[in-house]
Design an enzyme around this catalytic site. Structure first.
Site, PDB file in Angstrom:
ATOM      1  N   TYR A  72      17.766  15.807  58.918  1.00 62.09           N
ATOM      2  CA  TYR A  72      18.685  15.475  57.775  1.00 62.09           C
ATOM      3  C   TYR A  72      17.869  14.196  57.032  1.00 62.09           C
ATOM      4  CZ  TYR A  72      23.065  13.705  55.686  1.00 62.09           C
ATOM      5  OH  TYR A  72      24.080  13.634  54.675  1.00 62.09           O
ATOM      6  N   PHE A 124      21.515  24.552  26.953  1.00 62.63           N
ATOM      7  CA  PHE A 124      21.854  25.726  27.672  1.00 62.63           C
ATOM      8  C   PHE A 124      23.172  25.745  27.990  1.00 62.63           C
ATOM      9  CE2 PHE A 124      22.057  28.459  31.634  1.00 62.63           C
ATOM     10  CZ  PHE A 124      21.928  29.698  31.037  1.00 62.63           C
ATOM     11  N   ASP A 125      23.933  26.705  28.473  1.00 59.86           N
ATOM     12  CA  ASP A 125      25.632  26.776  28.579  1.00 59.86           C
ATOM     13  C   ASP A 125      25.870  25.771  29.731  1.00 59.86           C
ATOM     14  OD1 ASP A 125      24.434  28.430  30.715  1.00 59.86           O
ATOM     15  OD2 ASP A 125      26.195  29.718  30.536  1.00 59.86           O
ATOM     16  N   ASP A 215      14.761  19.572  29.870  1.00 58.64           N
ATOM     17  CA  ASP A 215      15.301  20.629  30.715  1.00 58.64           C
ATOM     18  C   ASP A 215      14.287  21.674  30.792  1.00 58.64           C
ATOM     19  OD1 ASP A 215      16.471  23.061  31.672  1.00 58.64           O
ATOM     20  OD2 ASP A 215      18.137  23.147  30.221  1.00 58.64           O
ATOM     21  N   ALA A 217      13.462  24.086  33.145  1.00 59.11           N
ATOM     22  CA  ALA A 217      13.671  25.434  33.794  1.00 59.11           C
ATOM     23  C   ALA A 217      12.412  26.340  33.713  1.00 59.11           C
ATOM     24  CB  ALA A 217      14.909  26.153  33.194  1.00 59.11           C
ATOM     25  N   LYS A 258      14.081  29.558  38.198  1.00 65.70           N
ATOM     26  CA  LYS A 258      13.521  30.300  37.320  1.00 65.70           C
ATOM     27  C   LYS A 258      11.873  30.054  37.805  1.00 65.70           C
ATOM     28  CE  LYS A 258      17.534  29.641  35.676  1.00 65.70           C
ATOM     29  NZ  LYS A 258      17.916  28.646  34.849  1.00 65.70           N
ATOM     30  N   HIS A 450      32.197  33.022  29.945  1.00 66.57           N
ATOM     31  CA  HIS A 450      31.904  34.194  30.117  1.00 66.57           C
ATOM     32  C   HIS A 450      31.778  34.711  31.714  1.00 66.57           C
ATOM     33  CE1 HIS A 450      29.030  30.911  30.317  1.00 66.57           C
ATOM     34  NE2 HIS A 450      28.227  31.648  31.117  1.00 66.57           N
TER      35      HIS A 450
HETATM   36  C1  LIG Z   1      19.351  28.207  34.451  1.00 65.34           C
HETATM   37  C2  LIG Z   1      19.207  26.929  33.340  1.00 65.34           C
HETATM   38  C3  LIG Z   1      19.911  25.897  33.553  1.00 65.34           C
HETATM   39  C4  LIG Z   1      21.181  25.655  34.830  1.00 65.34           C
HETATM   40  O1  LIG Z   1      20.261  25.849  36.144  1.00 65.34           O
HETATM   41  P1  LIG Z   1      21.029  26.501  37.227  1.00 65.34           P
HETATM   42  O2  LIG Z   1      20.032  26.527  38.405  1.00 65.34           O
HETATM   43  O3  LIG Z   1      21.545  27.991  36.959  1.00 65.34           O
HETATM   44  O4  LIG Z   1      22.316  25.582  37.536  1.00 65.34           O
HETATM   45  C5  LIG Z   1      19.851  24.838  32.817  1.00 65.34           C
HETATM   46  N1  LIG Z   1      19.043  25.142  31.675  1.00 65.34           N
HETATM   47  C6  LIG Z   1      18.245  26.031  31.300  1.00 65.34           C
HETATM   48  C7  LIG Z   1      17.472  26.301  30.253  1.00 65.34           C
HETATM   49  C8  LIG Z   1      18.547  27.274  32.439  1.00 65.34           C
HETATM   50  O5  LIG Z   1      17.963  28.258  32.005  1.00 65.34           O
END
Ligand SMILES: *Cc1c(COP(=O)(O)O)cnc(C)c1O
Length: 458
Positions: A72, A124-125, A215, A217, A258, A450
């Site tokens: 844990y 991003f969304d 961000d 990713a 990603k 969406h």
């Molecule tokens: C996928 C993504 C996110 C969100 O990440 P999740 O793991 O799907 O919650 C944020 N910003 C970008 C640029 C992304 O491609």
């Protein structure tokens, strides 16, 4: 002629896929309310919905999973991930989260107040929604070239520095709790950001004392684009480029699904100790204890290996060239795509392919549905369905500039013949594009429409 790179791996486990017949596809669409998120995955032949968590893990990652320590607190898995995160990103503090949006949720919870603004090249969304749900206003200040699908600018993800400065002057730095940059720019075509632009953005934020979060990713794909395209970086490794980039920031949110090539996981990193303490408290409430953050120990180990594998040059060269290959094939059959090819996905300009449909008739959704109808392929719309919203001041509908359909390419998953099949399917759609009709909502929630909306053909 389009050139496909030989894959730098061979396949030792296969997962069967099947193409159901055309009547069954039509039936599946109807049952799903024409929302591709509502289809059964087994009814899809080639699934390009997302590159998120859909990649194939390597033999080394599966081996690491067996080493997972499920304690844990203070698990060995945590310390192995700690080493990878420190080597690559170099922030003073970090915590695992179950996904990228959890990291965004925590950051928004502790920093965003009603009426705040958060600038970025493009949010991003999930970032957009997390900021809005706290009363904040996400603002996109990407360079104008990003909105021109034919423009061959090598770094179409760049921030417009003049716009950023003017924006901060207008809004006031006191109303901007942090600023962001998304690498690569997913919502804008998976386009990269140059190191030069990152430096300039960091300088502007610093000069106004605005904390700067990346961000992250697609940290690795962005680094490889810099290596290929930016002067002075050809001899540097993707790891060195990543280290240089993240040294410019005060923190980052990351979806590990990603470029870290895992099926689940995320990171939230920062330098500031006070902020870290607040973030940890949020983490414990929502995600879990700080050494596992909503993940199993084995997930942390898979991420530790994946973070480094994602930066391997042979892999990145294959990855980006595979995307460019599909982009070239689609251009050959007359599909309007965003140029140049992004890192993780092809972005079809549905607005240009279906000019007879207005924003309100969802050309983005219409094309996404057609890909499934014709060939059992699932992409995703990144247009009015995802991004249209009411202006909080005027109550009017605001539509995005581009109506895109994204074909995201899962990492190390599909082969060259799959990509050839996608291009064949698109060529059939191009021939009957003028007969494709629009859609309207029969149901839509307030945020992240969406995922759960239902539609009917007009
Ligand atoms: C996928 C993504 C996110 C969100 O990440 P999740 O793991 O799907 O919650 C944020 N910003 C970008 C640029 C992304 O491609």
């Amino acid at each position: 002629m389009a050139q496909h790179p030989p894959e730098p791996f061979r396949i030792k486990m296969v997962e069967p896929i099947r193409l159901i017949d055309s009547a069954a596809r039509e039936n599946a669409l109807k049952k799903a309310g024409y929302n591709l998120f509502a289809l059964k995955a087994e009814d899809i032949f080639i699934d390009l919905l997302t590159d998120s968590g859909t990649g194939a893990m390597s033999n080394r990652q599966w081996a690491a999973i067996m080493l997972g320590d499920e304690s844990y607190a203070g698990a060995r898995s945590y310390f192995r991930l700690d080493e990878a995160v420190n080597d690559i990103f170099g922030f003073e503090h970090w915590m695992p989260t179950h996904q990228g949006r959890a990291a965004e949720g925590i950051l928004s919870a502790i920093l965003v107040k009603e009426g705040n603004y958060i600038p970025s090249n493009m949010h991003f969304d999930t970032t957009d929604a997390n900021i809005r749900s706290r009363g904040g206003r996400p603002t996109n200040l990407v360079i104008d070239e990003a909105y021109d699908p034919a423009n061959m600018h090598p770094f179409k993800g760049n921030m417009d520095i003049a716009k950023l400065k003017a924006f901060i002057e207008e809004i006031g730095a006191e109303n901007i709790p942090f600023g962001m940059m998304t690498v690569t720019n997913n919502a804008g075509g998976g386009q990269p950001v140059s190191m030069e632009n990152m430096c300039a953005v960091a300088d502007v934020y610093k000069s106004y004392n605005i904390p700067f979060f990346i961000d992250a990713a697609r940290y690795a794909e962005n680094a490889y684009f810099i290596k290929m395209r930016e002067e002075g970086y050809a001899e540097k490794s993707p790891t060195e480029i990543t280290q240089e980039m993240f040294a410019l920031a005060d923190g980052m949110t990351m979806s590990a699904k990603k470029d870290a090539i895992v099926n689940i996981g995320g990171l939230l990193c920062m330098r500031d100790n006070d902020l870290f303490v607040q973030a940890q408290n949020e983490l414990i409430m929502r995600e879990g204890f700080p050494t596992y953050g909503g993940l199993a120990g084995r997930d942390l180990d898979a991420m530790a290996v994946g973070l480094r594998e994602g930066l391997e040059e042979s892999y990145l060269a294959y990855r980006l060239n595979q995307t460019a290959y599909l982009n070239d094939l689609l251009i050959d059959v007359g599909v309007p795509v965003i140029q140049p090819a992004g890192g993780h996905a092809i972005y079809i300009d549905a607005g240009a392919l279906l000019p007879h449909l207005s924003h309100a008739e969802f050309p983005d959704q219409a094309l996404a549905v057609e890909l499934y109808r014709e060939g059992g392929i699932r992409g995703v719309e990144l247009g009015s369905v995802m991004f249209s919203h009411e202006d909080p001041d005027t109550g009017e509908m605001v539509y995005p500039d581009l109506e895109l359909v994204r074909l995201a390419i899962p990492r190390r998953t599909y082969t060259q013949s799959h990509l050839d099949y996608i291009a064949e399917t698109m060529s059939k759609i191009v021939k009957r594009a003028d007969q494709i009709g629009g859609y309207r909502f029969t149901y839509a929630p307030q945020f992240l429409k969406h995922f759960t909306a239902k539609f009917e053909p007009l």
